[in-house]
Motif scaffolding. Sequence first.
Motif, PDB file in Angstrom:
ATOM      1  N   ALA A   1       0.666  -1.135   0.009  1.00 47.45           N
ATOM      2  CA  ALA A   1       0.032  -0.167   0.088  1.00 47.45           C
ATOM      3  C   ALA A   1       0.839   1.201  -0.088  1.00 47.45           C
ATOM      4  O   ALA A   1       2.132   1.032  -0.111  1.00 47.45           O
ATOM      5  CB  ALA A   1      -0.996  -0.132   1.275  1.00 47.45           C
ATOM      6  N   ASP A   2       0.271   2.480   0.034  1.00 42.75           N
ATOM      7  CA  ASP A   2       0.952   3.642   0.115  1.00 42.75           C
ATOM      8  C   ASP A   2       2.009   3.685   1.305  1.00 42.75           C
ATOM      9  O   ASP A   2       1.436   3.428   2.393  1.00 42.75           O
ATOM     10  CB  ASP A   2       0.178   4.745   0.173  1.00 42.75           C
ATOM     11  N   GLY A   3       3.174   4.063   1.088  1.00 45.26           N
ATOM     12  CA  GLY A   3       3.916   4.427   2.318  1.00 45.26           C
ATOM     13  C   GLY A   3       4.849   3.370   2.812  1.00 45.26           C
ATOM     14  O   GLY A   3       6.027   3.215   3.126  1.00 45.26           O
ATOM     15  N   GLU A   4       3.964   2.100   3.326  1.00 41.42           N
ATOM     16  CA  GLU A   4       4.572   0.821   3.691  1.00 41.42           C
ATOM     17  C   GLU A   4       3.780   0.045   3.523  1.00 41.42           C
ATOM     18  O   GLU A   4       2.635  -0.092   3.185  1.00 41.42           O
ATOM     19  CB  GLU A   4       4.965   1.297   5.231  1.00 41.42           C
ATOM     20  N   PRO A   5       4.265  -1.560   3.486  1.00 38.93           N
ATOM     21  CA  PRO A   5       3.471  -2.694   3.216  1.00 38.93           C
ATOM     22  C   PRO A   5       2.541  -2.819   4.364  1.00 38.93           C
ATOM     23  O   PRO A   5       2.680  -2.292   5.583  1.00 38.93           O
ATOM     24  CB  PRO A   5       4.442  -3.632   3.668  1.00 38.93           C
ATOM     25  N   VAL A   6       1.623  -3.577   4.298  1.00 37.22           N
ATOM     26  CA  VAL A   6       0.384  -3.517   5.070  1.00 37.22           C
ATOM     27  C   VAL A   6       0.305  -5.183   5.359  1.00 37.22           C
ATOM     28  O   VAL A   6       0.236  -5.945   4.330  1.00 37.22           O
ATOM     29  CB  VAL A   6      -1.181  -3.373   4.887  1.00 37.22           C
ATOM     30  N   CYS A   7       0.386  -5.664   6.626  1.00 35.61           N
ATOM     31  CA  CYS A   7       0.040  -7.110   6.663  1.00 35.61           C
ATOM     32  C   CYS A   7      -1.422  -7.409   7.162  1.00 35.61           C
ATOM     33  O   CYS A   7      -2.121  -6.839   7.715  1.00 35.61           O
ATOM     34  CB  CYS A   7       0.808  -7.562   7.903  1.00 35.61           C
ATOM     35  N   ALA A   8      -1.699  -8.651   6.334  1.00 27.76           N
ATOM     36  CA  ALA A   8      -3.034  -9.481   6.527  1.00 27.76           C
ATOM     37  C   ALA A   8      -3.150 -10.572   6.645  1.00 27.76           C
ATOM     38  O   ALA A   8      -2.412 -11.287   5.926  1.00 27.76           O
ATOM     39  CB  ALA A   8      -4.127  -8.618   5.430  1.00 27.76           C
ATOM     40  N   ALA A   9      -4.210 -11.236   7.420  1.00 28.83           N
ATOM     41  CA  ALA A   9      -4.304 -12.606   7.643  1.00 28.83           C
ATOM     42  C   ALA A   9      -5.644 -12.960   7.018  1.00 28.83           C
ATOM     43  O   ALA A   9      -6.548 -12.288   7.530  1.00 28.83           O
ATOM     44  CB  ALA A   9      -4.088 -12.714   9.048  1.00 28.83           C
ATOM     45  N   LEU A  10      -5.902 -14.080   6.131  1.00 27.68           N
ATOM     46  CA  LEU A  10      -7.047 -14.489   5.748  1.00 27.68           C
ATOM     47  C   LEU A  10      -7.221 -15.696   6.114  1.00 27.68           C
ATOM     48  O   LEU A  10      -6.503 -16.713   5.978  1.00 27.68           O
ATOM     49  CB  LEU A  10      -6.973 -14.299   4.199  1.00 27.68           C
ATOM     50  N   VAL A  11      -8.283 -16.175   6.955  1.00 27.07           N
ATOM     51  CA  VAL A  11      -8.713 -17.527   7.080  1.00 27.07           C
ATOM     52  C   VAL A  11     -10.135 -17.974   6.730  1.00 27.07           C
ATOM     53  O   VAL A  11     -10.952 -17.132   6.600  1.00 27.07           O
ATOM     54  CB  VAL A  11      -8.947 -17.608   8.788  1.00 27.07           C
ATOM     55  N   THR A  12      -9.846 -18.915   5.798  1.00 26.55           N
ATOM     56  CA  THR A  12     -11.097 -19.363   5.189  1.00 26.55           C
ATOM     57  C   THR A  12     -11.598 -20.680   5.974  1.00 26.55           C
ATOM     58  O   THR A  12     -10.841 -21.269   6.509  1.00 26.55           O
ATOM     59  CB  THR A  12     -10.783 -19.794   3.784  1.00 26.55           C
ATOM     60  N   PHE A  13     -12.887 -20.928   5.933  1.00 27.95           N
ATOM     61  CA  PHE A  13     -13.533 -21.936   6.584  1.00 27.95           C
ATOM     62  C   PHE A  13     -14.710 -22.567   6.136  1.00 27.95           C
ATOM     63  O   PHE A  13     -15.571 -21.696   5.648  1.00 27.95           O
ATOM     64  CB  PHE A  13     -14.023 -21.392   8.071  1.00 27.95           C
ATOM     65  N   VAL A  14     -14.709 -23.871   5.680  1.00 30.42           N
ATOM     66  CA  VAL A  14     -15.985 -24.628   5.116  1.00 30.42           C
ATOM     67  C   VAL A  14     -16.799 -24.706   6.406  1.00 30.42           C
ATOM     68  O   VAL A  14     -16.718 -25.759   7.063  1.00 30.42           O
ATOM     69  CB  VAL A  14     -15.485 -25.598   4.370  1.00 30.42           C
ATOM     70  N   GLY A  15     -17.786 -23.765   6.657  1.00 31.78           N
ATOM     71  CA  GLY A  15     -18.613 -23.958   7.604  1.00 31.78           C
ATOM     72  C   GLY A  15     -19.114 -22.535   8.057  1.00 31.78           C
ATOM     73  O   GLY A  15     -18.850 -21.715   7.533  1.00 31.78           O
ATOM     74  N   GLY A  16     -19.768 -22.448   9.218  1.00 37.28           N
ATOM     75  CA  GLY A  16     -20.377 -21.196   9.590  1.00 37.28           C
ATOM     76  C   GLY A  16     -19.431 -20.181  10.595  1.00 37.28           C
ATOM     77  O   GLY A  16     -18.188 -20.633  10.809  1.00 37.28           O
ATOM     78  N   GLU A  17     -20.077 -18.889  10.773  1.00 39.19           N
ATOM     79  CA  GLU A  17     -19.058 -18.030  11.543  1.00 39.19           C
ATOM     80  C   GLU A  17     -18.710 -18.720  12.783  1.00 39.19           C
ATOM     81  O   GLU A  17     -17.494 -18.158  13.199  1.00 39.19           O
ATOM     82  CB  GLU A  17     -19.842 -16.890  11.626  1.00 39.19           C
ATOM     83  N   ALA A  18     -19.701 -19.172  13.689  1.00 40.05           N
ATOM     84  CA  ALA A  18     -18.965 -19.775  14.774  1.00 40.05           C
ATOM     85  C   ALA A  18     -18.064 -20.694  14.871  1.00 40.05           C
ATOM     86  O   ALA A  18     -16.865 -20.485  15.651  1.00 40.05           O
ATOM     87  CB  ALA A  18     -20.127 -20.508  15.524  1.00 40.05           C
ATOM     88  N   GLY A  19     -17.853 -21.538  13.967  1.00 45.52           N
ATOM     89  CA  GLY A  19     -16.655 -22.453  13.518  1.00 45.52           C
ATOM     90  C   GLY A  19     -15.363 -21.926  13.346  1.00 45.52           C
ATOM     91  O   GLY A  19     -14.409 -21.950  13.780  1.00 45.52           O
ATOM     92  N   LEU A  20     -15.683 -20.718  12.466  1.00 51.09           N
ATOM     93  CA  LEU A  20     -14.523 -19.914  12.171  1.00 51.09           C
ATOM     94  C   LEU A  20     -13.835 -19.184  13.203  1.00 51.09           C
ATOM     95  O   LEU A  20     -12.595 -19.215  13.287  1.00 51.09           O
ATOM     96  CB  LEU A  20     -15.223 -18.942  10.982  1.00 51.09           C
ATOM     97  N   ARG A  21     -14.993 -18.614  13.897  1.00 55.77           N
ATOM     98  CA  ARG A  21     -14.185 -17.671  15.062  1.00 55.77           C
ATOM     99  C   ARG A  21     -13.678 -18.760  16.090  1.00 55.77           C
ATOM    100  O   ARG A  21     -12.412 -18.272  16.514  1.00 55.77           O
ATOM    101  CB  ARG A  21     -15.409 -17.145  15.749  1.00 55.77           C
TER     102      ARG A  21
END
Length: 434
Positions: free
Chosen positions: A253-273
């Motif tokens: 991104a502008d200025g400096e790199p941005v760190c992000a994490a992506l977690v994918t989950f085959v299932g609903g939000e409760a299981g994901l959290r």
Amino acid sequence: MGAFSKAHTALVVLREDLGGDVFAPGDLGYDAARAVFNGMVDRRPAVIAQCAGDADVVRAVRFGRELDLHIAVRGGGHSVAGSAVADGALVVDLRRMDEVTVDPVAEAVRVQGGVTMSRLDRATRAYGLAATGGRAPGIGVGGFVLGGGSGWLDRVFGAAVDDLIGVELVTADGERVHANADENPELFRALHGGGGNFGVATALTLALHELPVFSVALLRYPPESGPEVVRAFREVIRTGPDEAGGAVVYLAADGEPVCAALVTFVGGEAGLRKVAGPLLALPHEAEVVGPMPYGELQCLLDVPSGLRNHWSAECLADLPDEAVDAWCGAAEGMPVPSGSRHLLFPLNAAWVVHPCGIWADPADDERVIGWVRGVRAGIQPWATGAVPLNLIGDEGPERVRAGLGVGNALRLGKVKRRWDPDNVFRFNHNIRPL
């Protein structure tokens, strides 16, 4: 008849016979037809045949053989090497062949050779089904699958090529053949990872998987938190179920790199959290957590066509803290600002480091390519030598052999000799006839 007259006559006949359009240098539309995803690629094919169906592909291949032209095949045109086009070659362009036919009872789909990932995802979503797909919507399904196919769902559903049921192929002789477990089984096995070396794949049939609910957690962190984020993500993958996947990525991104994490989950939000708990517990600047259609995630990291691209990849058997630090340290040299991405994601039992240089100004070529090469060099102490071929450009025959496996490369060379002894289909991660 002289060579020029023969070529001219053959081209006239091809224009008359083909259901789709034919372009040659000087034709209106030729430059648009030869443009591909990677803006660094500027090649001038002798002829571009935009095929409308299998019969067109047969006619185009026979035209190419008659004039002794090498043949490039274009599905999505997303290869970073630009292998869909080549100077002085015939391009068999499949983009008009984009039908997707879902059989929800059999949980299978037939895709023509010009289908892209976004079109496949939209068609299967209506039935609550999905296939392991590439991480960008413009990727061509054919090249992706036949090259192995790694995506967000491969931990739970396996690589895309594992779901290959059958292939409809036009060979170097201009003949139509089918390959599956019962018909031409040796060719079928070779198509599992052998890419476009054996002919033009006009259609593939794939098994599908039930995907009624899919959820994602996308979290943004300060760049200096990268090592802590990667260690937490490592724990998510090591202790979580196969239904969990994702990546850690630095974005330029502008200025400096941005760190992000992506977690994918085959299932609903409760299981994901529950699964993503270690990452959610870390201080972060922004988050999106909840259900998301799988096809929408595929578009999340999309890159506009026409930018300059240089990618590479290395596989790691494990991810010790020293490798984590080396990977995060490489983000400091990212070209900023740019569209570049620095990815780390699981691949079954291994990890993949995938630096993607993406930029607009040719003046930055040396700097960005140097960064990608530096990432590879810095991670070498932990690299296995295996190569995910779909994620790299033209890095030479040794890298191709490493990607195929030495013993497997010998077997594939013999299959190549049977189906394409003249190496007509050479614009790919090439397997030479043996």
